[in-house]
Design an enzyme around this catalytic site. Structure first.
Site, PDB file in Angstrom:
ATOM      1  N   GLU A 173       0.746  -1.364  -0.083  1.00  0.00           N
ATOM      2  CA  GLU A 173       0.408   0.091   0.016  1.00  0.00           C
ATOM      3  C   GLU A 173       1.020   1.377   0.250  1.00  0.00           C
ATOM      4  OE1 GLU A 173      -4.697  -1.083   3.037  1.00  0.00           O
ATOM      5  OE2 GLU A 173      -2.820   0.367   3.015  1.00  0.00           O
ATOM      6  N   CYS A 174       0.541   2.001  -1.244  1.00  0.00           N
ATOM      7  CA  CYS A 174       1.421   3.539  -1.077  1.00  0.00           C
ATOM      8  C   CYS A 174       2.992   3.215  -1.490  1.00  0.00           C
ATOM      9  CB  CYS A 174       0.718   4.316   0.131  1.00  0.00           C
ATOM     10  SG  CYS A 174       1.039   5.721  -0.284  1.00  0.00           S
ATOM     11  N   ALA A 175       3.236   3.486   0.348  1.00  0.00           N
ATOM     12  CA  ALA A 175       4.853   3.308   0.128  1.00  0.00           C
ATOM     13  C   ALA A 175       5.261   2.310   0.052  1.00  0.00           C
ATOM     14  CB  ALA A 175       5.700   3.903   1.905  1.00  0.00           C
TER      15      ALA A 175
END
Length: 457
Positions: free
Chosen positions: A333-335
């Site tokens: 997720e994201c990072a």
């Protein structure tokens, strides 16, 4: 149910985080305090957890739905003496659905959470530049919605004794008690970063010192006993159960990235993984190797602040690539997505997904009503949910050779947005999803981890 209260404000930047976090630490000297944050924020709960010595949790009625709020509150407050809920933005600020206009209380607002739980609100008001007018401001917030009980006010950024006296009288003339008056001080703020505050874990001892300073400020200038007397028991609700309806597997190990670069994970994520039978092994990609595992979770965080260290972790890069090539599941997720791409700010990352990322000035922010475009280790094609984006980075291309898009949603402009990547047993996306809203996805992931790995990449 544990009695609690909500710390809110007329707007962002008025000091409610300082008041809420300081109050949590001050109360924790003699009580077990359950800390909560309204909305999808990861950073404030980190400071709350540090202040209270137990996990800070989120109450997000947009991602989780109003029906889950009472249960998540009961779950997070279990064993505590009192709960403190920090609001988000202004009291009535929340999600506006395109075409509907503003509605009070808006979905996901502090006011909605307070009304759903039946908790009293303490309003933190920055009184710089006003005196008698604070009475009118408080009266407006206290009367705009009968389902939201503004039970007390804390004056913040007070100037002279005369200024405090005039503001106090103006508020109490409205029949609402003033619980404290905090003077203008400059030494209790936590340093800012591009997404808000620096995380508590990364700021370390300085964060502890800042929280202690916040607590000292509250003890000196707020009637804590009066605040506690306002706390009320919330509306009855069945406690959220991570194991409810989850098929439990055996002999599954899931590695979860953590530490300074990857610390944006909701506590319920690990609880759901464990409820599904997984043994979770946390590791810090900045300093540690990938543990022996059947699946890998890479949550959000700040990898852009640690690109040189991540780029130099050649051994770990080989371990994660081998994990992917063996067909073992990955949830990023994201990072986590940023770590999987070829480069981040021109520094080499894992090179799993053939695209690049870089920091930018533009902040991408907001809830997304997304539909899964294909089957993956988390979702079946066609499943719908609400997630949240919050990032300053951007990809050079949202597509990569051999990868399918994970999500689609409708933008404010009406155009269709395709986002994220799925291929084999890898699911990577900018979209944050609250795991309590999608327990089946976490169970599905653990189920995929339990299968005999097949080389699919």
């Amino acid at each position: 149910m544990v009695a609690g209260l909500v710390i809110a404000a007329p707007a962002s930047g008025t000091g409610k985080t300082t008041v809420a976090t300081g109050l949590m630490r001050a109360l924790s000297r003699s009580r077990a305090v359950a800390p909560f944050k309204v909305g999808p924020d990861f950073i404030d709960p980190g400071y709350h957890g540090m202040a209270c010595g137990r996990a800070g949790r989120n109450l997000d009625s947009v991602m989780c739905g109003p029906e889950l709020i009472g249960g998540l509150y009961a779950h997070g407050a279990k064993g505590a003496d009192i709960a403190v809920v920090e609001g988000v933005m202004g009291l009535f600020d929340g999600r506006i659905t395109p075409g509907t206009g503003a509605v009070a209380p808006a979905a996901g607002s502090t006011a909605e959470i307070a009304a759903l739980l039946g908790l009293p609100v303490v309003l933190v008001v920055d009184v710089r530049g006003m005196s008698q007018s604070v009475g009118a401001l408080v009266r407006g917030f206290a009367t705009v919605d009968s389902g939201v009980a503004v039970a007390g006010v804390i004056l913040n950024k007070v100037g002279t004794d005369r200024h405090e006296a005039v503001c106090r009288q103006a508020v109490e003339d409205q029949g609402i008690p003033v619980l404290g008056a905090i003077p203008r001080v400059d030494d209790v703020e936590v340093p800012s970063r591009h997404l808000g505050l620096i995380t508590a874990e990364e700021h370390g001892h300085a964060a502890e010192s800042a929280i202690d300073a916040m607590a000292a400020l509250i003890r000196r200038h707020v009637d804590i006993d009066a605040v506690v007397r306002l706390a009320a028991e919330p509306a009855p609700s069945t406690e959220w159960d991570a194991a409810a309806g989850v098929e439990k597997r055996e002999n599954v190990v899931v590695a979860m990235a953590s530490g300074r670069a990857f610390n944006f994970a909701y506590p319920e994520h690990i609880e759901l993984l464990e409820a599904a039978g997984a043994r979770v092994r946390r590791f810090d990609p900045l300093t540690q190797d990938l543990p022996e595992c059947d699946g890998l979770v890479i949550p959000g965080g700040f990898p852009e602040e640690h690109v040189e260290v991540l780029a130099g972790r050649g051994r770990l890069r080989a371990q994660v690539r081998s994990h992917v090539e063996a067909g073992k599941p990955v949830h990023a997720e994201c990072a986590g997505l940023l770590w999987l791409v070829e480069t981040l700010d021109a520094h080499p990352m894992l090179g799993v997904i053939g695209t690049h990322a870089a920091m930018g000035r533009r902040l991408t922010l907001g809830y997304r009503e997304a539909v899964a475009l294909g089957d993956s280790v988390l979702f079946a094609a066609g499943e719908r949910l609400v997630g949240h984006e919050f990032h300053h980075t951007a990809l050079t291309s949202g597509r990569a050779p051999g990868w399918d898009s994970a999500w689609a949603w409708r933008a404010w402009s009406g155009e269709t947005v395709r986002e994220g990547f799925i291929r084999g047993n890898v699911h990577a996306s900018y979209l944050h999803v609250h795991p309590a809203a999608v327990p089946g996805a976490i169970s599905r992931f653990v189920g995929a981890c339990a299968q005999v790995p097949q080389k699919v990449m």
